[in-house]
Design an enzyme around this catalytic site. Sequence first.
Site, PDB file in Angstrom:
ATOM      1  N   TYR A 134     -29.899 -19.752  17.255  1.00 51.32           N
ATOM      2  CA  TYR A 134     -29.919 -20.632  16.130  1.00 51.32           C
ATOM      3  C   TYR A 134     -27.711 -21.409  16.629  1.00 51.32           C
ATOM      4  O   TYR A 134     -27.058 -20.807  16.630  1.00 51.32           O
ATOM      5  CB  TYR A 134     -29.471 -20.251  15.079  1.00 51.32           C
ATOM      6  CG  TYR A 134     -31.061 -20.799  14.092  1.00 51.32           C
ATOM      7  CD1 TYR A 134     -31.434 -21.892  14.274  1.00 51.32           C
ATOM      8  CD2 TYR A 134     -31.659 -19.908  13.350  1.00 51.32           C
ATOM      9  CE1 TYR A 134     -32.237 -22.347  14.005  1.00 51.32           C
ATOM     10  CE2 TYR A 134     -32.663 -20.409  12.741  1.00 51.32           C
ATOM     11  CZ  TYR A 134     -32.849 -21.204  13.307  1.00 51.32           C
ATOM     12  OH  TYR A 134     -34.323 -22.001  12.584  1.00 51.32           O
TER      13      TYR A 134
ATOM     14  N   GLU B 156     -26.835 -24.665  15.261  1.00 47.46           N
ATOM     15  CA  GLU B 156     -26.694 -26.185  14.867  1.00 47.46           C
ATOM     16  C   GLU B 156     -24.870 -26.667  15.416  1.00 47.46           C
ATOM     17  O   GLU B 156     -24.430 -25.416  14.943  1.00 47.46           O
ATOM     18  CB  GLU B 156     -27.247 -25.685  13.571  1.00 47.46           C
ATOM     19  CG  GLU B 156     -28.261 -25.273  12.891  1.00 47.46           C
ATOM     20  CD  GLU B 156     -28.532 -24.068  12.152  1.00 47.46           C
ATOM     21  OE1 GLU B 156     -28.547 -23.606  13.185  1.00 47.46           O
ATOM     22  OE2 GLU B 156     -30.013 -24.046  11.851  1.00 47.46           O
TER      23      GLU B 156
ATOM     24  N   ASP C 258     -35.595 -47.237  26.675  1.00 44.66           N
ATOM     25  CA  ASP C 258     -36.405 -46.266  26.272  1.00 44.66           C
ATOM     26  C   ASP C 258     -37.037 -46.024  27.815  1.00 44.66           C
ATOM     27  O   ASP C 258     -37.614 -46.412  28.409  1.00 44.66           O
ATOM     28  CB  ASP C 258     -37.540 -46.649  25.537  1.00 44.66           C
ATOM     29  CG  ASP C 258     -38.385 -44.682  25.443  1.00 44.66           C
ATOM     30  OD1 ASP C 258     -38.357 -44.621  26.526  1.00 44.66           O
ATOM     31  OD2 ASP C 258     -38.668 -45.050  24.757  1.00 44.66           O
TER      32      ASP C 258
ATOM     33  N   THR D 147     -37.440 -38.927  27.586  1.00 44.39           N
ATOM     34  CA  THR D 147     -37.413 -37.499  27.676  1.00 44.39           C
ATOM     35  C   THR D 147     -37.022 -36.726  29.073  1.00 44.39           C
ATOM     36  O   THR D 147     -36.737 -37.800  30.326  1.00 44.39           O
ATOM     37  CB  THR D 147     -39.104 -37.953  27.825  1.00 44.39           C
ATOM     38  OG1 THR D 147     -39.609 -38.519  28.615  1.00 44.39           O
ATOM     39  CG2 THR D 147     -39.695 -38.112  26.035  1.00 44.39           C
TER      40      THR D 147
ATOM     41  N   LYS E 206     -40.957 -36.133  32.123  1.00 47.20           N
ATOM     42  CA  LYS E 206     -41.660 -37.514  33.075  1.00 47.20           C
ATOM     43  C   LYS E 206     -41.220 -37.339  34.458  1.00 47.20           C
ATOM     44  O   LYS E 206     -41.175 -35.798  35.328  1.00 47.20           O
ATOM     45  CB  LYS E 206     -41.945 -38.381  32.580  1.00 47.20           C
ATOM     46  CG  LYS E 206     -42.023 -37.607  30.778  1.00 47.20           C
ATOM     47  CD  LYS E 206     -42.447 -39.502  30.583  1.00 47.20           C
ATOM     48  CE  LYS E 206     -43.464 -39.354  29.362  1.00 47.20           C
ATOM     49  NZ  LYS E 206     -42.232 -39.319  27.820  1.00 47.20           N
TER      50      LYS E 206
ATOM     51  N   ARG F   6     -40.299 -29.797  28.698  1.00 54.29           N
ATOM     52  CA  ARG F   6     -40.577 -30.745  28.344  1.00 54.29           C
ATOM     53  C   ARG F   6     -39.318 -30.977  26.338  1.00 54.29           C
ATOM     54  O   ARG F   6     -38.615 -29.663  25.929  1.00 54.29           O
ATOM     55  CB  ARG F   6     -41.375 -29.985  27.337  1.00 54.29           C
ATOM     56  CG  ARG F   6     -42.604 -30.658  26.022  1.00 54.29           C
ATOM     57  CD  ARG F   6     -44.104 -30.799  26.089  1.00 54.29           C
ATOM     58  NE  ARG F   6     -44.092 -31.649  27.580  1.00 54.29           N
ATOM     59  CZ  ARG F   6     -44.795 -32.286  27.721  1.00 54.29           C
ATOM     60  NH1 ARG F   6     -45.104 -33.297  27.807  1.00 54.29           N
ATOM     61  NH2 ARG F   6     -45.537 -32.451  29.198  1.00 54.29           N
TER      62      ARG F   6
HETATM   63  N1  DSN Z   1     -47.388 -39.306  26.287  1.00 55.41           N
HETATM   64  C1  DSN Z   1     -46.233 -40.287  27.166  1.00 55.41           C
HETATM   65  C2  DSN Z   1     -47.298 -41.165  28.109  1.00 55.41           C
HETATM   66  O1  DSN Z   1     -48.110 -40.367  28.308  1.00 55.41           O
HETATM   67  O2  DSN Z   1     -46.115 -41.957  28.785  1.00 55.41           O
HETATM   68  C3  DSN Z   1     -44.935 -40.408  26.449  1.00 55.41           C
HETATM   69  O3  DSN Z   1     -44.994 -40.968  24.814  1.00 55.41           O
END
Ligand code: DSN
Length: 421
Positions: free
Chosen positions: A53, A55, A200, A227, A230, A236
Amino acid sequence: MDYEFIEKQDREVFGALTGEEEREAKGLELIPSENYVSRAVREANGSVFTNKYAEGYPGKRYYGGQEFTDMIETIAIERAKKLFNCEYANVQSLSGAPANSAMYFALLEPGETVLGMDLGHGGHLTHGHPTTSINKVFNFVRYKMKDVNTGEIDYDHLRQVALEHKPKVILAGFSAYSRELDYAKFVEIAKEVGAYTVADMAHIAGLIAGGAVRNPFDDGFDVITTTTHKTLRGPRGGMILTRASEDIAKKINKTVFPGTQGGPHMNIIAGKAVAFGEAMSPKFKEYALQILKNAKAMEAVFHTAGIRMQGGGTSNHLILADVFGSLGISGKEAEVALDSIGITLNKNMIADEPRTAMDPSGIRFGTPAMTTRGMKEAEATKVAELMVARLNDHTSETKAQELKAEVETLCAKFPIPEVMV
Ligand code: DSN
């Protein structure tokens, strides 16, 4: 990867893990938001940091024993700042949706307005879709494309909506849009109405890190949310970056923890640190550029086959093809037909969708994962040809077996790599 201990201890879980390993190895992953991470990232994800942990933030934690959590989080922060050319990074966001929530609460008071891209025109659920909780807290207004055949955003309309609604945040970013945005235009309009600019960049973070597309910060954006799993090819998770000011950075830190999250997932932060290190390598730049080249190769095949692509094609890693309008097959039927030959992608709504979200007109696919396997333009062309062949004959079982064998042969030639630098 071997699962020595799981194999001995838990056959049920072992079965699911090995099944997924095989599915990923034998099939072709074209979902544009998915990728394969390195063995090093997976080791970090599965490391002892999962036990801890932490925090708070480096140097200011609520529990003891933080010598190495501070070290790993600082490495991740410093690498993120360098990679995206910014002053402040929060690497604790659990994923993209929590990152966006924290960003909204940092920059807006409840009831204030966000101007974001319409979901049907490429935006994301977390940009204020009526079904999301965040939609109950803030007021969302939308902009769209001017021309779905070129993908050009209607910047005049965007400005009009901004002047009318005086948003506090203007949001650029998308999950199903295949062209580059004119970030300077967003900044110009935001200055006129006194709004923050937020990108974003979840889908294109790796392309930005690799220098294959523009970095919104270079055009004066205040905040980037993303994120990390990707195109960036990390674990993730999520992240919030800013250049706006120390005050905004502090607000973001507070809305991540304790505002919207509890203890950070330190094992994932370790994975982020490893992935950011990989993304700094010259090899990653080549990777990012190859993603675009491969998408262009696929675009050419779809163009020749007369399949309409939203935006007229692609300038990034993804294509949104109107298979219903072009071939009379729904997106759902196309998804199932391609799945039957080992090609995974997703059905997707097109702009001003005439059908339903669960059975829309389009399919969305992209090149990040196939490029990680080392595939280049020749293979991307081949994959697109296999897709078109299946779409043109989507019910024949014999054809499916034939095409599936071709997909498996191609995948066997390009195994998923374990080392990425
Ligand atoms: N689930 C992602 C996508 O496939 O674009 C975005 O949230």
